[in-house]
Design an enzyme around this catalytic site. Structure first.
Site, PDB file in Angstrom:
ATOM      1  N   GLU A  84      -2.751  -6.502   6.313  1.00 49.92           N
ATOM      2  CA  GLU A  84      -1.903  -6.023   5.227  1.00 49.92           C
ATOM      3  C   GLU A  84      -2.673  -5.874   3.926  1.00 49.92           C
ATOM      4  O   GLU A  84      -2.363  -5.015   3.094  1.00 49.92           O
ATOM      5  CB  GLU A  84      -0.712  -6.972   5.039  1.00 49.92           C
ATOM      6  CG  GLU A  84      -0.957  -8.239   4.248  1.00 49.92           C
ATOM      7  CD  GLU A  84      -1.844  -9.243   4.968  1.00 49.92           C
ATOM      8  OE1 GLU A  84      -2.437 -10.100   4.294  1.00 49.92           O
ATOM      9  OE2 GLU A  84      -1.923  -9.175   6.195  1.00 49.92           O
ATOM     10  N   ASP A  85      -3.713  -6.690   3.733  1.00 48.48           N
ATOM     11  CA  ASP A  85      -4.475  -6.635   2.487  1.00 48.48           C
ATOM     12  C   ASP A  85      -5.165  -5.281   2.305  1.00 48.48           C
ATOM     13  O   ASP A  85      -5.146  -4.695   1.219  1.00 48.48           O
ATOM     14  CB  ASP A  85      -5.497  -7.770   2.427  1.00 48.48           C
ATOM     15  CG  ASP A  85      -6.251  -7.959   3.733  1.00 48.48           C
ATOM     16  OD1 ASP A  85      -6.129  -7.093   4.644  1.00 48.48           O
ATOM     17  OD2 ASP A  85      -6.956  -8.968   3.868  1.00 48.48           O
ATOM     18  N   PHE A  86      -5.755  -4.767   3.372  1.00 44.16           N
ATOM     19  CA  PHE A  86      -6.426  -3.463   3.305  1.00 44.16           C
ATOM     20  C   PHE A  86      -5.443  -2.361   2.938  1.00 44.16           C
ATOM     21  O   PHE A  86      -5.720  -1.509   2.089  1.00 44.16           O
ATOM     22  CB  PHE A  86      -7.099  -3.161   4.647  1.00 44.16           C
ATOM     23  CG  PHE A  86      -7.701  -1.787   4.743  1.00 44.16           C
ATOM     24  CD1 PHE A  86      -8.977  -1.543   4.265  1.00 44.16           C
ATOM     25  CD2 PHE A  86      -6.985  -0.741   5.309  1.00 44.16           C
ATOM     26  CE1 PHE A  86      -9.533  -0.263   4.354  1.00 44.16           C
ATOM     27  CE2 PHE A  86      -7.525   0.533   5.394  1.00 44.16           C
ATOM     28  CZ  PHE A  86      -8.809   0.768   4.911  1.00 44.16           C
TER      29      PHE A  86
END
Length: 449
Positions: free
Chosen positions: A236-238
């Site tokens: 999710e961070d990307f």
């Protein structure tokens, strides 16, 4: 060498150019790290521009020997206005008791404990912290993993890096000083390979976001549909960083690295973590399949040595040995910059850890390609191109489809979920959550979804 086929000269030229470009990355990382890291900000809050409030989300699962110490560093930060939102998915998790003890110990700190999580996607972390996110009352939200240890001024540093043009400030992953070879191996990896890519990418404006410790503008995430929008991704961070930059906002790293301080440190679990990250990178950025192995010191050195012998008739063995020596010295220099102090190990230990990392790196990457399924605790996932995650059924369960559970699609926008989140931001509940009990201080409440 004139008898060699012409295509071989083309390959030799390509590898030599790639080798030269990799050394440019080394140089950028060292120079940018020296410029950026550990720099004290001179900006001070004023009456006309006070520091903004920050809602800190702490996803927890289980207890390790350092968890209490790590969490306590969040209760003692030198920052005037913040709230702590602890999120635990399992009501029987031992982390609940630990958090309750800390809430009693620090009654003046604005903190809440959320138990139960939400079901907004396949991403366990997003499911865990979603109730806390919906209850966050400040304009800035910080997501911080359980193993992160904070310095007194870390949050201040992150906030002061958040200019009017930025919507995301993240910390470069690093580790605290710990004993044992596994800890040395982790510090070598995060201080050399990871730091080199992270620093050079940030200097060049390339998405390198790792979400273990990051500060977000909540209004921008809400514009994207909230955290639930990213529940269909494991990385999710990307994708948060990708969507934020697509809106025209900027992102950058803070001056202080993220200090990982897990109490459980062993070679096997860390290598499993590296394999999992490699699988995520391959699914999100397919060019990783070619570029990542070529960027390894020993692999690239061998190819560059062959290229030098073809193009310039240089001795390949001498070239290879000089390449390895220079790579080793540049990694030591970069690690020293990131560490910003004396090393917790001797140079010989660094040599052993460095060679172990360089020898095991290509093997771990091939292992990730051979078995693309991702194990995360007791669950198994598979990624398709583009990063959409599917959860694989348990061995003894009856799958809903032929072999995979139906993939979750991106969640609807925040407007479509307003009706079910009327309690958000009030501290009294999120979604269908109800208040199950109240701790001694009015600021500390246990909420269960």
């Amino acid at each position: 060498m004139s008898h060699l086929p012409l295509p071989l000269y083309g390959f030799a030229a390509f590898f030599m150019i790639f080798w030269f470009g990799t050394w440019c990355v080394h140089l950028i990382a060292i120079c940018y790290g020296k410029y950026k890291l550990h720099k004290k900000s001179c900006k001070l809050p004023t009456e006309s521009s006070p520091l903004p409030g920050v809602s800190i989300l702490k996803p927890l699962m289980g207890v390790d020997p350092n968890l209490q110490h790590n969490l306590e560093t969040f209760f003692s930060m030198d920052y005037p206005l913040y709230e702590l939102l602890f999120c635990v998915e399992d009501k029987h998790d031992p982390a609940i008791k630990l958090v309750e003890q800390l809430l009693d110990k620090y009654p003046l700190i604005d903190a809440q404990l959320f138990v139960g999580g939400s079901d907004v996607g396949v991403n366990p972390k997003i499911n865990n912290i979603h109730p806390g996110y919906m209850a966050a009352k400040y304009d800035f939200v910080m997501i911080s993993d359980s193993g992160i240890k904070m310095k007194n001024d870390t949050l201040l540093d992150m906030v002061q890096n958040m200019s009017e043009r930025h919507a995301l400030v993240h910390q470069m992953p690093f580790t605290c000083d710990r004993d044992g070879f596994a800890a040395t191996f982790e510090k070598v990896f995060f201080g050399t390979v990871q730091s080199r890519i992270y620093l050079s990418a940030d200097a060049l404006g390339i998405n390198c976001h790792t979400g273990m410790s990051c500060l977000l503008r909540k209004a921008v995430i809400d514009q994207l549909g909230g955290l639930r929008t990213f529940g269909c991704y494991l990385a999710e961070d990307f994708f948060i960083a990708k969507r934020v930059t697509e809106l025209g906002w900027k992102m950058r790293i803070s001056n202080q690295p993220a200090m990982q301080n897990s109490g459980l440190c062993d070679i096997g679990s860390f290598q499993a973590r590296l394999i999992r990250w490699a699988k995520l990178r391959v699914a999100m950025v397919p060019t990783t399949i070619l570029l990542e192995p070529l960027s390894e010191c020993l692999v690239l050195g061998a190819l560059a040595a062959w290229s030098a012998s073809v193009l310039f008739a240089w001795d390949p063995l001498v070239f290879y040995l000089v390449h390895i020596l220079c790579w080793f010295l540049s990694d030591w220099m970069l690690l020293s910059i990131v560490q910003h102090g004396s090393m917790p190990f001797h140079k010989f230990e660094f040599l052993i850890g460095w060679f172990f990392r360089e020898l095991s790196g290509p093997y771990l990457f091939l292992h990730a390609l051979w078995n693309p399924a991702i194990r995360w605790r007791t669950r198994t996932f598979k990624l398709h191109w583009g990063g959409i995650a599917y959860e694989l059924p348990l061995p003894n369960s009856t799958p809903a489809t032929d072999s995979l559970i139906t993939p979750l699609q991106p969640a609807p926008t925040l407007l479509a979920t307003t009706v079910t989140t009327m309690g958000a931001g009030t501290g009294l509940g999120t979604g269908s959550g109800t208040v199950m009990g109240t701790l001694p201080s009015a600021k500390h409440r246990l909420l269960v979804s």
